[in-house]
Design a protein around this motif. Structure first.
Motif, PDB file in Angstrom:
ATOM      1  N   THR A  41       0.812  -1.224   0.000  1.00 49.03           N
ATOM      2  CA  THR A  41       0.000   0.000   0.000  1.00 49.03           C
ATOM      3  C   THR A  41       0.846   1.275   0.000  1.00 49.03           C
ATOM      4  O   THR A  41       0.308   2.367   0.179  1.00 49.03           O
ATOM      5  CB  THR A  41      -0.938   0.007   1.216  1.00 49.03           C
ATOM      6  OG1 THR A  41      -0.161  -0.164   2.413  1.00 49.03           O
ATOM      7  CG2 THR A  41      -1.953  -1.127   1.121  1.00 49.03           C
ATOM      8  N   LEU A 203      -5.823  -7.367  -3.292  1.00 51.45           N
ATOM      9  CA  LEU A 203      -4.781  -6.474  -3.801  1.00 51.45           C
ATOM     10  C   LEU A 203      -3.972  -7.127  -4.921  1.00 51.45           C
ATOM     11  O   LEU A 203      -3.267  -6.437  -5.653  1.00 51.45           O
ATOM     12  CB  LEU A 203      -3.839  -6.059  -2.665  1.00 51.45           C
ATOM     13  CG  LEU A 203      -4.471  -5.229  -1.543  1.00 51.45           C
ATOM     14  CD1 LEU A 203      -3.414  -4.870  -0.497  1.00 51.45           C
ATOM     15  CD2 LEU A 203      -5.117  -3.957  -2.094  1.00 51.45           C
ATOM     16  N   ASP A 205      -1.168  -8.915  -5.096  1.00 50.24           N
ATOM     17  CA  ASP A 205       0.223  -8.468  -5.110  1.00 50.24           C
ATOM     18  C   ASP A 205       1.061  -9.318  -6.051  1.00 50.24           C
ATOM     19  O   ASP A 205       0.787 -10.503  -6.276  1.00 50.24           O
ATOM     20  CB  ASP A 205       0.813  -8.516  -3.699  1.00 50.24           C
ATOM     21  CG  ASP A 205       0.993  -9.930  -3.190  1.00 50.24           C
ATOM     22  OD1 ASP A 205       2.051 -10.514  -3.479  1.00 50.24           O
ATOM     23  OD2 ASP A 205       0.073 -10.448  -2.513  1.00 50.24           O
TER      24      ASP A 205
END
Length: 222
Positions: A41, A203, A205
């Motif tokens: 983030t 997210l 990643d």
């Protein structure tokens, strides 16, 4: 002649390595706050809360099963496991455990975004508990995080794998003590160092390395 020391009475607990009394449920309700890694983030550090409910019941004096639900409504984690616990001294206890976790999540935004994922992980663990006082208990727990299955889908694009591999480790430190009106609480910190965290699946990643996920634990023992 030395007098024998009377055993201290059993205190309410969820993390301390001791089986619940036979025929009784042991429960807690609280929250777990996970801080997002800066690698995911960047400058924004977000504390992600999840409702945390635990339930336990004994099979015998040393063997008991545990259940746990953590949920943020759009994503949840259900865990079932076994514990074998034994006292070593009047103050010191230990346990070995094995949990299976199933997690799932969905983000549905009409006509814009449709994403969902689910997976299975296992957590073999070892806990050591020490009674600092008659009503104050410290537990240190170590876990291995092992991935069994993962599947995610965005629209019609899906990713799936079922390789069995160690995904990381976690260490938990919890104090359990009276709070008010004979009610006890669990307060602790969990430090997970792993390649994946179910709460942050959305997210997606691209890091193929372990990241640090600190968690704050708070629960009322019912």
């Amino acid at each position: 002649m030395a007098q024998a020391t009377e055993p201290w009475p059993v205190q309410p607990s969820i993390y301390f390595p001791q089986a619940p009394p036979m025929g009784k449920w042991r429960k807690s309700i609280g929250a777990v706050f996970t801080t997002t890694p800066p690698e995911l983030t960047e400058e924004i550090r977000v504390n992600v809360p999840a409702i945390d409910f635990n339930i336990q019941r004994a099979f015998g004096k040393k063997l008991y099963w545990v259940g746990r639900i953590q949920t943020q409504f759009v994503q949840s984690n259900l865990a079932l496991g076994l514990r074998w616990a034994t006292p070593l001294t009047n103050r010191l206890s230990m346990s070995a455990g094995y949990d299976v976790h199933g997690w799932f999540g969905a983000l549905l935004i009409k006509d814009v975004f449709n994403s969902q994922a689910y997976g299975i992980e296992t957590f073999p663990s070892l806990s050591v508990g020490y009674r600092l006082a008659r009503n104050l208990q410290l537990t240190v727990k170590s876990e291995a995080i092992i991935d069994l299955y993962y599947r995610s889908q965005v629209g019609s694009l899906a990713v799936e794998y079922d390789r069995r591999e160690i995904n990381g480790v976690a260490f938990t430190f919890v104090l359990e003590q009276p709070f008010y009106n004979k009610r006890h609480v669990s307060v602790g910190l969990r430090a997970a160092y792993s390649n994946f965290n179910w709460q942050l699946w959305s997210l997606y990643d691209t890091f193929d390395r372990n990241l640090f996920y600190p968690q704050l634990i708070f629960g009322f023992i019912l």
